[in-house]
Design a protein around this motif. Structure first.
Motif, PDB file in Angstrom:
ATOM      1  N   ALA A 194       0.798  -1.225   0.000  1.00 18.32           N
ATOM      2  CA  ALA A 194       0.000   0.000   0.000  1.00 18.32           C
ATOM      3  C   ALA A 194       0.830   1.274   0.000  1.00 18.32           C
ATOM      4  N   SER A 195       2.081   1.208   0.414  1.00 19.09           N
ATOM      5  CA  SER A 195       2.867   2.426   0.567  1.00 19.09           C
ATOM      6  C   SER A 195       4.271   2.242   0.000  1.00 19.09           C
ATOM      7  N   ARG A 196       4.833   3.321  -0.529  1.00 26.97           N
ATOM      8  CA  ARG A 196       6.190   3.257  -1.082  1.00 26.97           C
ATOM      9  C   ARG A 196       7.250   3.415  -0.004  1.00 26.97           C
ATOM     10  N   LEU A 197       6.873   3.910   1.179  1.00 26.77           N
ATOM     11  CA  LEU A 197       7.816   4.028   2.297  1.00 26.77           C
ATOM     12  C   LEU A 197       7.178   3.449   3.542  1.00 26.77           C
ATOM     13  N   VAL A 198       7.776   2.374   4.028  1.00 29.96           N
ATOM     14  CA  VAL A 198       7.299   1.711   5.246  1.00 29.96           C
ATOM     15  C   VAL A 198       8.465   1.650   6.218  1.00 29.96           C
ATOM     16  N   THR A 199       8.202   2.007   7.470  1.00 26.02           N
ATOM     17  CA  THR A 199       9.245   1.948   8.493  1.00 26.02           C
ATOM     18  C   THR A 199       8.806   1.028   9.620  1.00 26.02           C
ATOM     19  N   VAL A 200       9.620   0.016   9.890  1.00 28.10           N
ATOM     20  CA  VAL A 200       9.382  -0.887  11.014  1.00 28.10           C
ATOM     21  C   VAL A 200      10.134  -0.323  12.210  1.00 28.10           C
ATOM     22  N   THR A 201       9.408  -0.005  13.272  1.00 29.65           N
ATOM     23  CA  THR A 201      10.027   0.560  14.464  1.00 29.65           C
ATOM     24  C   THR A 201       9.842  -0.376  15.649  1.00 29.65           C
ATOM     25  N   GLY A 202      10.663  -0.200  16.666  1.00 29.30           N
ATOM     26  CA  GLY A 202      10.558  -1.003  17.873  1.00 29.30           C
ATOM     27  C   GLY A 202      11.853  -0.951  18.642  1.00 29.30           C
ATOM     28  N   PRO A 203      11.838  -1.390  19.894  1.00 31.12           N
ATOM     29  CA  PRO A 203      13.051  -1.368  20.717  1.00 31.12           C
ATOM     30  C   PRO A 203      14.095  -2.348  20.207  1.00 31.12           C
ATOM     31  N   GLY A 204      15.304  -2.185  20.684  1.00 30.16           N
ATOM     32  CA  GLY A 204      16.385  -3.062  20.266  1.00 30.16           C
ATOM     33  C   GLY A 204      16.126  -4.512  20.615  1.00 30.16           C
ATOM     34  N   GLY A 205      16.458  -5.398  19.674  1.00 30.39           N
ATOM     35  CA  GLY A 205      16.337  -6.826  19.928  1.00 30.39           C
ATOM     36  C   GLY A 205      14.955  -7.391  19.743  1.00 30.39           C
ATOM     37  N   VAL A 206      13.985  -6.582  19.262  1.00 25.47           N
ATOM     38  CA  VAL A 206      12.612  -7.060  19.173  1.00 25.47           C
ATOM     39  C   VAL A 206      12.367  -7.881  17.907  1.00 25.47           C
ATOM     40  N   GLY A 207      13.326  -7.882  16.975  1.00 24.34           N
ATOM     41  CA  GLY A 207      13.191  -8.715  15.787  1.00 24.34           C
ATOM     42  C   GLY A 207      12.813  -7.960  14.532  1.00 24.34           C
ATOM     43  N   LYS A 208      13.107  -6.674  14.489  1.00 21.23           N
ATOM     44  CA  LYS A 208      12.708  -5.855  13.338  1.00 21.23           C
ATOM     45  C   LYS A 208      13.397  -6.315  12.054  1.00 21.23           C
ATOM     46  N   SER A 209      14.705  -6.569  12.130  1.00 23.71           N
ATOM     47  CA  SER A 209      15.465  -6.899  10.919  1.00 23.71           C
ATOM     48  C   SER A 209      15.047  -8.234  10.332  1.00 23.71           C
ATOM     49  N   ARG A 210      14.822  -9.218  11.179  1.00 24.51           N
ATOM     50  CA  ARG A 210      14.418 -10.531  10.675  1.00 24.51           C
ATOM     51  C   ARG A 210      13.045 -10.461  10.025  1.00 24.51           C
ATOM     52  N   LEU A 211      12.135  -9.722  10.649  1.00 27.71           N
ATOM     53  CA  LEU A 211      10.806  -9.572  10.067  1.00 27.71           C
ATOM     54  C   LEU A 211      10.893  -8.844   8.726  1.00 27.71           C
ATOM     55  N   ALA A 212      11.686  -7.795   8.682  1.00 32.62           N
ATOM     56  CA  ALA A 212      11.831  -7.044   7.439  1.00 32.62           C
ATOM     57  C   ALA A 212      12.429  -7.917   6.340  1.00 32.62           C
ATOM     58  N   ALA A 213      13.403  -8.743   6.687  1.00 32.28           N
ATOM     59  CA  ALA A 213      14.021  -9.620   5.695  1.00 32.28           C
ATOM     60  C   ALA A 213      13.010 -10.618   5.143  1.00 32.28           C
ATOM     61  N   ARG A 214      12.205 -11.204   6.015  1.00 31.97           N
ATOM     62  CA  ARG A 214      11.218 -12.178   5.570  1.00 31.97           C
ATOM     63  C   ARG A 214      10.153 -11.517   4.687  1.00 31.97           C
ATOM     64  N   ALA A 215       9.666 -10.335   5.113  1.00 32.59           N
ATOM     65  CA  ALA A 215       8.664  -9.638   4.309  1.00 32.59           C
ATOM     66  C   ALA A 215       9.242  -9.199   2.970  1.00 32.59           C
ATOM     67  N   SER A 216      10.493  -8.763   2.977  1.00 30.81           N
ATOM     68  CA  SER A 216      11.135  -8.343   1.726  1.00 30.81           C
ATOM     69  C   SER A 216      11.240  -9.508   0.760  1.00 30.81           C
ATOM     70  N   ALA A 217      11.597 -10.678   1.266  1.00 29.67           N
ATOM     71  CA  ALA A 217      11.713 -11.853   0.411  1.00 29.67           C
ATOM     72  C   ALA A 217      10.368 -12.214  -0.210  1.00 29.67           C
ATOM     73  N   ARG A 218       9.298 -11.993   0.525  1.00 28.63           N
ATOM     74  CA  ARG A 218       7.963 -12.260   0.004  1.00 28.63           C
ATOM     75  C   ARG A 218       7.587 -11.304  -1.130  1.00 28.63           C
ATOM     76  N   ARG A 219       8.053 -10.066  -1.039  1.00 29.34           N
ATOM     77  CA  ARG A 219       7.586  -9.008  -1.932  1.00 29.34           C
ATOM     78  C   ARG A 219       8.682  -8.532  -2.891  1.00 29.34           C
ATOM     79  N   ALA A 220       9.616  -9.400  -3.258  1.00 27.86           N
ATOM     80  CA  ALA A 220      10.728  -8.982  -4.117  1.00 27.86           C
ATOM     81  C   ALA A 220      10.220  -8.481  -5.469  1.00 27.86           C
ATOM     82  N   PRO A 221      10.468  -7.214  -5.837  1.00 32.09           N
ATOM     83  CA  PRO A 221      10.047  -6.697  -7.147  1.00 32.09           C
ATOM     84  C   PRO A 221      10.993  -7.138  -8.266  1.00 32.09           C
TER      85      PRO A 221
END
Length: 727
Positions: free
Chosen positions: A46-73
């Motif tokens: 839905a958006s061209r800029l999405v920011t995943v926020t949260g405290p350190g160690g909460v798993g932001k990078s892993r979630l972003a990597a998995r979602a990115s792999a799903r939506r590879a253009p």
């Protein structure tokens, strides 16, 4: 990768080595986060800029990597790791390098990026940008304007604050997913998973933070879960040892949290440390009072708190008590270390105690008002902080009177909101202290007696009342004398000394009138006197008194004492052969008591509804309600206070139900009721499930009760202070 979180193997259809992009393979199994993954995927659509926020160690990078792999253009996913970059001037250079671009011309890196991205469709992942916000925001805004096929997924502890940005805040794992992650990771170590209860407690103590869980799992090759739990008092020393492939800031819990700390201004670090004094949620007013001053003006707290919110150090939550804030325990523990380090912990603890003593005092005064529901919600939200204030107040010998005052002022929560056992714990501590201040100790004594009476524990109640009266007479304290006499009347009532109860309660009401006291306790004294009159057979007097109480309650917006007046009126209606009227009154009574979490009021209403139900002709449903009540009594205290008067309706209902059903079927229905949770039991009772609502059953009226043992009626209604009656 950035945050260690729920990891996993490559997603199906995601980029692999050799495909367009540079997204690395995931090193281990991805656990949980299905809902968050779907939310992030929808946001990327839905958006061209999405920011995943949260405290350190909460798993932001892993979630972003998995979602990115799903939506590879078409032109791939390109990840840029910015955490190690210290100079904002080189942001453009690092992005150029991550994209694998080579440009030996005199063009600036930004121009190279504009040219390269202009006709491409790709996803750019900027991970760990929080210390470079301004430079990254400028870059992203520029590139999004010039490259229509570009989408950006930013991963950090705060927002970029660029137009069109869609935020996806990432919270810690829920309990089930946290336990599953720990079990999976622990299975990779020799010790493996341990006792499920210990594993759950470990995840709870670690706030469900994936990094902390990963690090704790790493300790299970040498320690048992129980040993890890024992050492969590120093979690930052214990939780170390992240893999060599992890970023330095994710190899220990301390450095993960310290990374956020380094990004804070001095004022933000100061507020972080001071906020660590709170337990659980807190509101803005509390933060301003407790944390303001000494280098941080109270008027500046909101701005600094907002900055901590933006950096995911503090989270904002909507609660029944309004907007509140909280820090994860791990972040709070880090702040507490800093507070101790600067030598300010004791002062902050006293300020915290003073705020919550004031809050409890205000709530007690406001309890007798239309705001009772709000007060109940406020105290519910602030219970962790009130407990901390009690701990501090009752352990400081020089100011123990404040702890005594706090324990006594919370009587409405102990008695009216289903916390008798906890109240007993704090009040017993309070009365053991001789603080040198008589008034708060006297209050703690009569409240302790009240709580013990409601639990059916008469010996300590009597001892507390005797001491309270003796001290009150010596101090010439008319308020304490009135309350001591009132509670003595309650004690006489539940121990079936009805004549003495009536004498004491009348005397207490005269004392209340003499000092101008009118509040929920005074109304409860009137209701208890009505019970005593009913037990003496003077039912019209009881009805008149409770109707008067109901009128006063409605004038003042009082809802809690009103439930007990309704209880007595309902019993009177049943005695007069009007079960339909009794049911209507009891429905209102039960709904009100349950709304306050008043276990005593709720269980008394259930007991009487069972009697009304069997009168209406549904013995099976009456037995279910009795079973539900039987399950609730142990959470209150002695069933029906051990009182013959209060027990008569229960015995009558049981006798009639057994007569209609037979012993075997009656017991089976009681067991069925005992399996109901409290909420389920109340819902069932309120909807009259299974009850054949009809006119008075033969022999149902209380005053026709001379027909034999199986139909013997009680002489009068059993009513009582649920958080406050009968006791």
């Amino acid at each position: 990768m950035g945050d260690i979180g729920c990891g996993g193997a490559p997603a199906e259809g995601g980029p692999s080595r050799g495909a367009e992009g540079n997204l690395p393979l995931e090193p281990d199994a991805f656990v949980g986060r299905a809902a968050e993954l779907d939310e992030l995927s929808r946001a990327l659509d839905a958006s061209r800029l999405v920011t995943v926020t949260g405290p350190g160690g909460v798993g932001k990078s892993r979630l972003a990597a998995r979602a990115s792999a799903r939506r590879a253009p078409r032109d791939g996913v390109w990840r840029v790791e910015l955490a190690a970059l210290g100079d904002a001037e080189f942001v453009d250079h690092v992005v150029v390098e991550a994209l694998g671009l080579t440009d030996h011309t005199a063009r600036l890196p930004r121009e190279t990026l504009r040219s390269h991205l202009a006709e491409r469709r790709l996803l750019l992942v900027l991970d760990g940008f929080e210390h470079l916000v301004d430079a990254c925001a400028d870059l992203v805004a520029d590139l999004l304007r010039r490259a229509p096929g570009l989408r950006v997924l930013a991963v950090g502890r705060r927002a970029l604050s660029v137009a069109g940005e869609r935020l996806v805040p990432l919270a810690p794992l829920g309990e089930e997913e946290a336990v599953r992650l720990l079990a999976v990771r622990a299975g990779q170590h020799a010790a493996g998973a341990g006792d499920e209860g210990q594993m759950r407690e470990l995840c709870r103590r670690l706030d469900g933070i994936p990094l902390a869980i990963e690090l704790a799992a790493g300790r299970l090759d040498a320690l048992s879960p129980e040993q890890v739990l024992e050492r969590l008092g120093d979690r930052f020393r214990l939780l170390t040892g992240g893999g060599r492939d992890a970023l330095p800031r994710h190899r220990t819990l301390r450095t993960a949290i310290g990374w956020s700390h380094e990004l804070c201004t001095p004022e933000e670090r100061l507020l972080w440390a001071r906020l660590s004094v709170f337990a659980g949620h807190f509101d803005l007013e509390a933060a301003e009072y407790v944390c303001g001053g000494n280098g941080l003006a109270a008027g500046d707290v909101l701005d600094v708190l907002s900055a901590l919110l933006a950096q995911s150090v503090v989270t904002r939550e909507e609660t029944p008590a309004g907007v509140r804030y909280r820090m994860l325990d791990t972040l709070r523990a880090y702040g507490a270390e800093w507070l101790e380090g600067v030598g300010d912990a004791e002062r902050l603890a006293r300020r915290h105690r003073d705020w919550y003593v004031g809050l409890a005092t205000w709530c007690e005064l406001d309890w007798f008002s239309p705001r009772q529901r709000e007060i109940a919600a406020r105290v519910e939200a602030d219970l962790p902080n009130l407990r901390r204030a009690l701990e501090v107040g009752l352990t400081d010998p020089d100011e123990a009177h404040l702890g005594q005052h706090l324990a006594g002022s919370l009587w409405f929560s102990w008695v009216g909101c289903g916390r008798l056992a906890e109240g007993r714990h704090w009040l017993e501590q309070a009365v053991r202290i001789d603080s040198g201040h008589e008034r708060p100790r006297l209050k703690a004594l009569w409240v302790l007696a009240h709580v013990a009476i409601l639990q059916g524990d008469t010996v300590p109640a009597l001892a507390a009342l005797r001491e309270c009266r003796r001290r009150a007479e010596r101090a010439a304290d008319p308020t304490a004398l009135a309350y001591a006499e009132h509670r003595a009347g309650c004690l006489a009532l539940v121990t079936d000394d009805v004549s003495r109860a009536e004498t004491l309660l009348r005397s207490a009401l005269e004392r209340y009138d003499g000092i101008g006291e009118l509040n929920s306790n005074v109304l409860m004294a009137r209701i208890e006197l009505a019970m005593a009159r009913a037990f003496h057979g003077a039912l019209p007097d009881a009805v008149r008194m409770c109707e008067d109480v109901r009128r006063v309650c409605e004038e003042h917006g009082e809802r809690w004492a009103r439930t007990y007046a309704l209880y007595v009126l309902a019993y009177a209606a049943w005695c007069e052969g009007d079960p339909a009227g009794a049911r209507e009154l009891l429905t209102d009574c039960l709904d009100g008591a349950h709304g306050f979490s008043d276990l005593l009021g709720s269980v008394l209403a259930l007991e009487l509804l069972a009697l009304v139900t069997v009168t209406e002709g549904s013995a099976a449903e009456a037995a279910v309600l009795q079973g539900a009540a039987d399950r609730m009594w142990p959470s209150v205290g002695l069933r029906l206070f051990g009182s013959a008067h209060y027990n008569t309706p229960h015995e009558l209902c049981e006798a009639r139900a057994r007569e209609h059903l037979g012993d075997e079927r009656y017991e089976e229905r009681v067991r069925r009721g005992a399996r109901l949770g409290r909420d389920e039991a109340v819902r069932r009772a309120l909807r009259g499930s299974g009850a054949a609502v009809a006119g008075p059953a033969p022999g149902g009226g209380g005053r026709r009760a001379a027909a034999g043992a199986s139909t013997q009626e009680p002489a009068a209604p059993p009513a009582r202070e649920g958080g406050g009656t009968a006791g």
